[in-house]
Design a protein around this motif. Structure first.
Motif, short mmCIF file in Angstrom:
data_model
loop_
_atom_site.label_atom_id
_atom_site.label_comp_id
_atom_site.label_asym_id
_atom_site.label_seq_id
_atom_site.Cartn_x
_atom_site.Cartn_y
_atom_site.Cartn_z
N GLY A 174 3.07 0.12 -8.01
CA GLY A 174 2.16 -0.03 -6.90
C GLY A 174 2.74 0.45 -5.57
N VAL A 175 1.83 0.75 -4.66
CA VAL A 175 2.21 1.19 -3.32
C VAL A 175 1.32 0.50 -2.31
CG1 VAL A 175 2.46 3.16 -1.76
CG2 VAL A 175 2.62 3.52 -4.24
N VAL A 176 1.89 0.00 -1.23
CA VAL A 176 1.09 -0.49 -0.12
C VAL A 176 1.51 0.32 1.11
CG1 VAL A 176 0.48 -2.44 1.33
CG2 VAL A 176 1.12 -2.82 -1.05
N VAL B 38 6.02 2.09 3.81
CA VAL B 38 5.35 1.67 2.59
C VAL B 38 6.15 0.56 1.91
CG1 VAL B 38 4.21 3.88 2.09
CG2 VAL B 38 6.52 3.47 1.23
N LEU C 235 6.95 -0.42 -1.93
CA LEU C 235 6.84 0.10 -3.29
C LEU C 235 7.26 -1.01 -4.24
CD1 LEU C 235 8.55 3.51 -2.54
CD2 LEU C 235 6.18 3.22 -3.21
N TYR C 236 6.50 -1.17 -5.30
CA TYR C 236 6.82 -2.20 -6.29
C TYR C 236 6.36 -1.70 -7.64
CZ TYR C 236 1.91 -3.45 -5.62
OH TYR C 236 0.55 -3.41 -5.55
N PHE D 160 10.18 -5.79 -4.04
CA PHE D 160 9.54 -4.75 -3.23
C PHE D 160 10.57 -3.90 -2.50
CE2 PHE D 160 6.32 -7.81 -3.95
CZ PHE D 160 5.11 -7.12 -3.92
#
Ligand SMILES: C[S@@+](CC[C@H](N)C(=O)[O-])C[C@H]1O[C@@H](n2cnc3c(N)ncnc32)[C@H](O)[C@@H]1O
Ligand code: SF4
Ligand code: SF4
Lengths: 98, 427
Positions: free
Chosen positions: A37-39, A31, A33-34, A19
């Motif tokens: 995907g984003v959280v 955020v 980021l992986y 991440f």
């Protein structure tokens, strides 16, 4: 959901190297980021994850957070931090170092 | 203070979050399930230059996009891949390379790493060499795709890239799911995506031969769950029962024009990589317009944004915020009208078409028709051949039956349903 991972006060955590944790201007938020995907994290979540560098124990990190947020009820903060870290561990965002 | 577990999802607030660049449709492999256009060869001449791609990358970042995927076709065929990845990384993108692995070398991987590439998704077919090469449509004496992929997977992990192994699940490789998962574990892969084949283009041509049965899928699901229990959280496996069998459509692209944008090799801006099948729409190019105009103003991006366009049963359905009425391309390909509810939905008046496709694939097991490999200049031949296929026979009976009820019925990118994960609300 009950957490499958227990987080203890003397443990140290790092952000899972898969991440990428950073500030994102366009979201006005931190955020994660992986792969694909984003959280988006809110302020408190970001404040807790910022301490996951492997240096501080969970307990020491709570001390810092108490100071940063000017909160007086250390017990309440401890519980919340542990709960959030357990959820983060379940999601694979953080890892324990030993 | 903390409410761990309460979910907050990002929707991009009207901004694109994810941009896919289809650098080229050219490819050394010929996968029988490939979702690329049937006439992929016709795009070779008009491919965008590095300077044109960079302008798009800049504009996407300025609009707030955070994730960028370099895909195709085979993106590593582009000599300027390293330059583009480097540029995207420099201006703050999380960079993803979506590759078959053919065309990658240890040297190139090191250059990509130095350029800031964050993640590699490797398309994989099977741990069984014969099955793998058959699905990749190659003659193993000329190009052993399986061995090349295995070797490059090891190089990718040796360089410490997070890696997704993407395996489109078909009747041919489904029995090997447990061994494929074991292989992924040995390789040290973080994510395995057992992808549902989306039946568009080459996959639609081969649908009868590819589609697994419900029983096979349920067996694979049980195997996946058993594996998950054993390996715990060191490997994430994405596997969901496909829309054809689920009774609900996929939340295609998280909604049309909501967070995702694809740019085709010729610069056409697409709300999803399959969108060009919607022949009533036009797809203006980044060569003629700014990305912002395309996203905000173009009729193409507005037409299915939100839920104003919906017909019944979606319009008054309380699940519309979850699946956005499904996939427009699938609605068109199977019902003849892109505005219809995705026929994968059991509430759709056209749901029988999907059920018929499942039956047709069952019937085709007896017929043992050959798989068609992805080949240039084959559109005409495919159209001719498909008239004879079991799928079409069933489908034409269907067309009549639906017409009898008064409604018209003529006769499918993988969906990024995991583009966004839920954030943790902490108040
Ligand atoms: C179209 S390919 C392009 C990139 C590269 N050539 C590759 O194969 O990885 C992108 C991804 O979609 C997957 N894919 C291809 N056709 C598909 C289909 N019909 N349904 C679902 N996934 C598909 C591939 O396995 C790959 O991971
Ligand atoms: S899915 Fe196969 S044929 Fe299609 S672009 Fe990827 S490697 Fe090439
Ligand atoms: S009717 Fe439409 S909105 Fe409702 S579940 Fe089916 S596809 Fe989704």
């Amino acid at each position: 959901m009950e957490s499958t991972n227990q987080v203890l006060l003397q443990e140290r955590y790092i952000i899972n190297p898969v991440f990428l944790f950073r500030w994102e201007e366009s979201q006005d938020a931190h955020v994660l980021l992986y792969p694909e995907g984003v959280v988006k994290l809110n302020q408190t979540a970001a404040a807790i994850l910022k301490h996951c560098t492997g240096e501080l124990t969970v307990d020491q990190s709570v001390d810092r957070l108490v100071a940063e947020f000017g909160q007086s009820d250390r017990e309440v903060i401890t519980q919340s931090v542990v709960k959030f870290l357990e959820a983060s561990r379940d999601k694979g965002w953080i890892r324990i170092i030993d | 203070m903390t409410k761990a577990g309460s979910e907050l999802s990002i929707d991009g607030d009207g901004k694109p979050i994810w941009v896919s660049l289809e650098l080229t449709y050219q490819c050394p492999l010929s996968c029988v399930f490939c979702s690329n256009p049937l006439d992929f060869e016709s795009y070779q001449k008009g491919e965008m230059s590095a300077a044109e791609w960079k302008r798009v990358i800049r504009e996407a970042r300025d609009m707030g996009a955070m994730q960028i995927g370099f895909t195709g076709g085979e993106p590593t065929l582009r000599k300027d891949l390293e330059e583009l990845v480097g540029y995207a990384n420099e201006i703050g993108f999380y960079t993803n390379l979506i590759t078959s692995g053919i065309g990658l070398t240890a040297t190139r991987l090191k250059v990509l790493k130095a350029a800031g590439l964050k993640h590699i998704q490797l398309g994989f077919q099977s741990c069984d060499e014969n099955v793998a090469n058959t699905l990749a449509g190659v003659d193993s004496a000329k190009l052993n795709s399986y061995r090349k992929k295995l070797a490059i997977a090891q190089e990718i992990k040796a360089l410490g890239f997070p890696m997704v192994l993407n395996i489109p699940v078909t009747r041919q490789n489904l029995p090997q799911v447990p061994e494929i998962l074991q292989l992924a574990e040995q390789l040290g892969v973080e994510y395995v995506e057992l992808a549902n084949v989306q039946y568009y283009n080459w996959a639609l041509v081969n649908r009868d031969q590819l589609m697994p049965s419900r029983e096979e899928l349920e067996w694979a699901e049980a195997e996946v769950n058993r594996f998950r229990e054993r390996v715990g959280d060191k490997m994430t496996i994405y596997f969901v029962i496909p829309d054809y069998f689920d009774g609900r459509p996929k939340a295609c692209m998280n909604g049309w024009g909501s967070i995702h944008l694809t740019i085709a090799p010729d610069g056409s801006a697409l709300p999803c990589s399959q969108a060009r099948s919607l022949e009533t729409l036009t797809f203006p190019s980044v060569r003629d317009h700014s990305l912002q105009w395309l996203w905000e103003e173009s009729a193409t991006f507005k037409v299915y944004r939100g839920n104003e366009w919906m017909k019944e049963p979606c319009r008054s359905c309380d699940e519309k915020e979850q699946d956005f009425g499904g996939c427009r391309c699938q609605a068109l390909a199977l019902t003849g009208d892109a505005d219809n509810t995705d026929p994968a939905c059991s509430k759709s008046p056209h749901h029988h078409i999907v059920q018929q496709a499942i039956k047709s694939a069952e019937l085709a097991r007896e017929l043992k028709q050959p798989l068609l490999v992805r080949e240039a200049n084959s559109v005409v031949a495919i159209k001719r051949a498909s008239k004879m296929s079991a799928a079409n026979r069933v489908a034409s009976e269907e067309a009549e039956c639906v017409n009898n009820t008064g409604s018209t019925c003529r006769k499918e990118s993988s969906c990024k349903s995991r583009v966004l994960s839920d954030g943790e609300a902490v108040e």
